[in-house]
Each structure stands twice: as structure tokens, then as C-alpha cells.
Design a protein around this motif. Structure first.
Motif, PDB file in Angstrom:
ATOM      1  N   LEU A  41      -4.131   6.287  -6.532  1.00 46.03           N
ATOM      2  CA  LEU A  41      -3.552   5.434  -5.499  1.00 46.03           C
ATOM      3  C   LEU A  41      -4.597   5.117  -4.437  1.00 46.03           C
ATOM      4  O   LEU A  41      -5.291   6.000  -3.944  1.00 46.03           O
ATOM      5  N   ASN A  42      -4.710   3.861  -4.101  1.00 49.30           N
ATOM      6  CA  ASN A  42      -5.671   3.434  -3.086  1.00 49.30           C
ATOM      7  C   ASN A  42      -4.937   3.229  -1.762  1.00 49.30           C
ATOM      8  O   ASN A  42      -4.647   2.100  -1.348  1.00 49.30           O
ATOM      9  N   CYS A  43      -4.616   4.344  -1.113  1.00 59.52           N
ATOM     10  CA  CYS A  43      -3.874   4.261   0.142  1.00 59.52           C
ATOM     11  C   CYS A  43      -4.102   5.533   0.949  1.00 59.52           C
ATOM     12  O   CYS A  43      -4.721   6.483   0.469  1.00 59.52           O
ATOM     13  N   SER A  44      -3.614   5.547   2.162  1.00 58.87           N
ATOM     14  CA  SER A  44      -3.776   6.702   3.040  1.00 58.87           C
ATOM     15  C   SER A  44      -2.862   7.843   2.608  1.00 58.87           C
ATOM     16  O   SER A  44      -1.897   7.645   1.848  1.00 58.87           O
ATOM     17  N   ASP A  45      -3.144   9.039   3.096  1.00 59.95           N
ATOM     18  CA  ASP A  45      -2.293  10.188   2.801  1.00 59.95           C
ATOM     19  C   ASP A  45      -0.897   9.995   3.371  1.00 59.95           C
ATOM     20  O   ASP A  45       0.092  10.478   2.814  1.00 59.95           O
ATOM     21  N   LEU A  46      -0.812   9.285   4.484  1.00 62.14           N
ATOM     22  CA  LEU A  46       0.494   9.008   5.073  1.00 62.14           C
ATOM     23  C   LEU A  46       1.329   8.152   4.126  1.00 62.14           C
ATOM     24  O   LEU A  46       2.519   8.422   3.909  1.00 62.14           O
ATOM     25  N   GLU A  47       0.713   7.151   3.533  1.00 64.45           N
ATOM     26  CA  GLU A  47       1.420   6.290   2.572  1.00 64.45           C
ATOM     27  C   GLU A  47       1.749   7.059   1.299  1.00 64.45           C
ATOM     28  O   GLU A  47       2.775   6.793   0.649  1.00 64.45           O
ATOM     29  N   LYS A  48       0.898   8.014   0.933  1.00 65.72           N
ATOM     30  CA  LYS A  48       1.168   8.809  -0.264  1.00 65.72           C
ATOM     31  C   LYS A  48       2.458   9.609  -0.123  1.00 65.72           C
ATOM     32  O   LYS A  48       3.136   9.885  -1.116  1.00 65.72           O
ATOM     33  N   MET A  49       2.806   9.987   1.103  1.00 62.39           N
ATOM     34  CA  MET A  49       4.067  10.686   1.327  1.00 62.39           C
ATOM     35  C   MET A  49       5.246   9.820   0.893  1.00 62.39           C
ATOM     36  O   MET A  49       6.257  10.327   0.380  1.00 62.39           O
ATOM     37  N   ASP A  50       5.143   8.514   1.074  1.00 60.41           N
ATOM     38  CA  ASP A  50       6.197   7.594   0.638  1.00 60.41           C
ATOM     39  C   ASP A  50       6.286   7.546  -0.884  1.00 60.41           C
ATOM     40  O   ASP A  50       7.375   7.559  -1.457  1.00 60.41           O
ATOM     41  N   TYR A  51       5.116   7.487  -1.540  1.00 56.49           N
ATOM     42  CA  TYR A  51       5.104   7.463  -3.003  1.00 56.49           C
ATOM     43  C   TYR A  51       5.698   8.748  -3.565  1.00 56.49           C
ATOM     44  O   TYR A  51       6.454   8.714  -4.547  1.00 56.49           O
ATOM     45  N   ILE A  52       5.361   9.874  -2.958  1.00 59.47           N
ATOM     46  CA  ILE A  52       5.894  11.164  -3.417  1.00 59.47           C
ATOM     47  C   ILE A  52       7.406  11.179  -3.292  1.00 59.47           C
ATOM     48  O   ILE A  52       8.125  11.572  -4.218  1.00 59.47           O
ATOM     49  N   TYR A  53       7.901  10.747  -2.152  1.00 63.62           N
ATOM     50  CA  TYR A  53       9.349  10.761  -1.913  1.00 63.62           C
ATOM     51  C   TYR A  53      10.076   9.802  -2.850  1.00 63.62           C
ATOM     52  O   TYR A  53      11.098  10.169  -3.460  1.00 63.62           O
ATOM     53  N   GLU A  54       9.563   8.582  -2.991  1.00 59.87           N
ATOM     54  CA  GLU A  54      10.225   7.588  -3.825  1.00 59.87           C
ATOM     55  C   GLU A  54      10.231   8.001  -5.287  1.00 59.87           C
ATOM     56  O   GLU A  54      11.228   7.802  -5.999  1.00 59.87           O
ATOM     57  N   ASN A  55       9.131   8.595  -5.769  1.00 61.29           N
ATOM     58  CA  ASN A  55       9.075   9.070  -7.152  1.00 61.29           C
ATOM     59  C   ASN A  55      10.048  10.227  -7.354  1.00 61.29           C
ATOM     60  O   ASN A  55      10.763  10.280  -8.362  1.00 61.29           O
ATOM     61  N   ALA A  56      10.097  11.140  -6.386  1.00 62.99           N
ATOM     62  CA  ALA A  56      11.015  12.287  -6.480  1.00 62.99           C
ATOM     63  C   ALA A  56      12.461  11.828  -6.455  1.00 62.99           C
ATOM     64  O   ALA A  56      13.320  12.399  -7.140  1.00 62.99           O
ATOM     65  N   ARG A 172       1.889  23.327  15.336  1.00 65.46           N
ATOM     66  CA  ARG A 172       1.816  22.058  14.612  1.00 65.46           C
ATOM     67  C   ARG A 172       2.825  22.062  13.470  1.00 65.46           C
ATOM     68  O   ARG A 172       3.337  21.021  13.079  1.00 65.46           O
ATOM     69  N   ASP A 173       3.108  23.259  12.933  1.00 67.87           N
ATOM     70  CA  ASP A 173       4.164  23.374  11.927  1.00 67.87           C
ATOM     71  C   ASP A 173       5.523  23.067  12.557  1.00 67.87           C
ATOM     72  O   ASP A 173       6.366  22.395  11.956  1.00 67.87           O
ATOM     73  N   ILE A 174       5.736  23.590  13.767  1.00 69.90           N
ATOM     74  CA  ILE A 174       7.003  23.359  14.456  1.00 69.90           C
ATOM     75  C   ILE A 174       7.195  21.871  14.725  1.00 69.90           C
ATOM     76  O   ILE A 174       8.289  21.319  14.557  1.00 69.90           O
ATOM     77  N   ARG A 175       6.119  21.206  15.110  1.00 72.21           N
ATOM     78  CA  ARG A 175       6.198  19.756  15.320  1.00 72.21           C
ATOM     79  C   ARG A 175       6.586  19.040  14.022  1.00 72.21           C
ATOM     80  O   ARG A 175       7.435  18.143  14.021  1.00 72.21           O
ATOM     81  N   THR A 176       5.969  19.450  12.916  1.00 74.20           N
ATOM     82  CA  THR A 176       6.291  18.839  11.624  1.00 74.20           C
ATOM     83  C   THR A 176       7.730  19.135  11.236  1.00 74.20           C
ATOM     84  O   THR A 176       8.416  18.270  10.676  1.00 74.20           O
ATOM     85  N   ASN A 177       8.208  20.339  11.528  1.00 75.12           N
ATOM     86  CA  ASN A 177       9.615  20.676  11.265  1.00 75.12           C
ATOM     87  C   ASN A 177      10.547  19.734  12.021  1.00 75.12           C
ATOM     88  O   ASN A 177      11.566  19.281  11.488  1.00 75.12           O
ATOM     89  N   GLN A 197       7.180   6.423   8.129  1.00 78.47           N
ATOM     90  CA  GLN A 197       7.704   5.813   9.339  1.00 78.47           C
ATOM     91  C   GLN A 197       8.016   6.864  10.400  1.00 78.47           C
ATOM     92  O   GLN A 197       7.903   6.596  11.599  1.00 78.47           O
ATOM     93  N   VAL A 198       8.418   8.035   9.947  1.00 80.44           N
ATOM     94  CA  VAL A 198       8.736   9.125  10.875  1.00 80.44           C
ATOM     95  C   VAL A 198       7.474   9.895  11.249  1.00 80.44           C
ATOM     96  O   VAL A 198       7.232  10.190  12.424  1.00 80.44           O
ATOM     97  N   LEU A 199       6.649  10.215  10.259  1.00 76.66           N
ATOM     98  CA  LEU A 199       5.428  10.982  10.524  1.00 76.66           C
ATOM     99  C   LEU A 199       4.476  10.246  11.458  1.00 76.66           C
ATOM    100  O   LEU A 199       3.753  10.868  12.239  1.00 76.66           O
ATOM    101  N   SER A 200       4.467   8.930  11.391  1.00 75.93           N
ATOM    102  CA  SER A 200       3.557   8.143  12.230  1.00 75.93           C
ATOM    103  C   SER A 200       3.986   8.139  13.695  1.00 75.93           C
ATOM    104  O   SER A 200       3.194   7.757  14.573  1.00 75.93           O
ATOM    105  N   LEU A 201       5.221   8.564  13.989  1.00 73.57           N
ATOM    106  CA  LEU A 201       5.707   8.564  15.365  1.00 73.57           C
ATOM    107  C   LEU A 201       4.853   9.453  16.265  1.00 73.57           C
ATOM    108  O   LEU A 201       4.586   9.116  17.412  1.00 73.57           O
TER     109      LEU A 201
END
Length: 209
Positions: A41-56, A172-177, A197-201
């Protein structure tokens, strides 16, 4: 109380009736993460989170709750937990639901690790954050009586500091939670919402400050 939650978490495979389905879903998601398709995939790690979620989501038949649960286990970067029990002065090893060793190692290399503007620049980066994000999203999406996601998030951090070998509270884990919990709750209203969209906030907030 901590021991109760520990047993509850580590025994997830036996507590959920769909154990075999969960294992299959975790395997399928892990195989996708280890695949050439994902790694090319030619995209950022942030965008990869979308691919992971959509595939799952496709793997889990569009069931959001099962998707978030399977993603939690598939994205954890370790397949066993080493715990120090202070009263016993002993270290116990508990296996987690995961793919085979070869797939497990390959998917770990592919996990997104540059999710925030302040993500560490070392090789590990934020590799553990996808599991935190999806785990908190699962709890928040599943809650029905009161806001349990933040309780679990802070509990996990306190638990890790007290019981897990060579670990300390990571705020930083708490923030991600917190971001994951927000994602899980908002999914109930907007099924089209994407993790990025959420992680980029958070990064957007830092830029605007």
C-alpha cells in the motif's frame, strides 16, 4: 479486583461463545497484515488503519463489535503476556489469541507505528497503539449501561505498571484509549466513520494550539 479483571481479559477465548470464530477472524486479519497486498500500500500509516479496519469488517461479516474485538487481538504486538505477581514473587506466562508464529512475526513488522505527529521515530514507534485504539473502541461500542471504556483504559495502564514485567504507565496509551473509545461510540451513529478521522484529531489539535 485487579486479578479478577486479569482473569477476565486473559480468559477471553473461553468467555466468548464464538471462540473458534474469533480465532479464525484473528488469523485472517493477521494474514492480511502480513500480506504483500497490505505491505505494498502506498499510503501513510494513518491511512493504513482505515484499510485494516475495512478489511477486518469484511472478514467479520460487517459486524462492528466482532470486528473491533478481533482487531484488538490481531494488532497486539505480542502473543503472550509475562506477569510478575508481587505476593508470590513469581512470573507467570499467559498465551493470547494470535496467529501462527510465522504470520505473527510478519504482521508485527507491518503494524502501523506512525499514527501521531509526536510518534517516536525509533523502529518500534507506536506499534502498540492500534491494539489500544481498537480495544478501547470495542469496549465503548459494546457498553450498554455506563461509560466503561475510560475505566478499562485507566485500569489497564495501572495494571501494566503494577503487574507486567518492565512496564510503566504510558500516558500516550491513555490518550489512544480515549480516541478509541470515541471511535467506538461514534460508530453507533455513523457506520462510515474511519479510524484515521478520529486518530488525526490529536495531531490536528497540536497543530492548532
Amino acid at each position: 479486583m485487579k486479578i479478577f479483571f486479569l482473569i477476565l481479559f486473559l480468559s477471553a477465548g473461553s468467555l466468548f461463545p464464538q471462540q473458534s470464530t474469533l480465532s479464525k477472524n484473528v488469523n485472517s486479519i493477521s494474514e492480511y497484515l502480513a500480506s504483500k497486498e497490505f505491505n505494498n500500500l502506498n499510503c501513510s500509516d494513518l491511512e493504513k488503519m482505515d484499510y485494516i479496519y475495512e478489511n477486518a469488517l469484511r472478514i467479520c461479516g460487517d459486524d462492528e463489535t466482532e470486528t473491533l474485538l478481533a482487531l484488538t487481538f490481531a494488532c497486539v504486538p505480542y502473543n503472550r503476556v509475562h506477569l510478575r505477581v508481587p505476593l508470590l514473587n513469581a512470573i507467570l506466562v499467559f498465551p493470547l489469541i494470535s496467529a501462527s508464529d510465522s504470520i505473527f512475526l510478519m504482521k508485527n513488522k507491518s503494524l502501523p507505528r506512525r499514527l501521531f505527529i509526536d510518534s517516536p521515530t525509533n523502529d518500534y514507534g507506536d506499534m502498540d497503539k492500534p491494539a489500544h485504539f481498537f480495544g478501547s473502541a470495542f469496549v465503548a461500542h459494546s457498553e450498554s449501561i455506563f461509560d466503561f471504556a475510560f475505566v478499562i483504559g485507566y485500569f489497564v495502564e495501572a495494571f501494566e505498571e503494577s503487574f507486567e514485567v518492565q512496564n510503566q504507565v504510558d500516558y500516550r496509551d491513555i490518550r489512544t484509549n480515549q480516541l478509541g473509545a470515541f471511535f467506538g461510540r461514534q460508530l453507533k451513529c455513523n457506520s462510515k466513520l474511519k479510524p484515521s478521522q478520529v486518530l488525526s484529531l490529536y495531531s490536528l489539535n497540536l497543530i492548532l494550539l
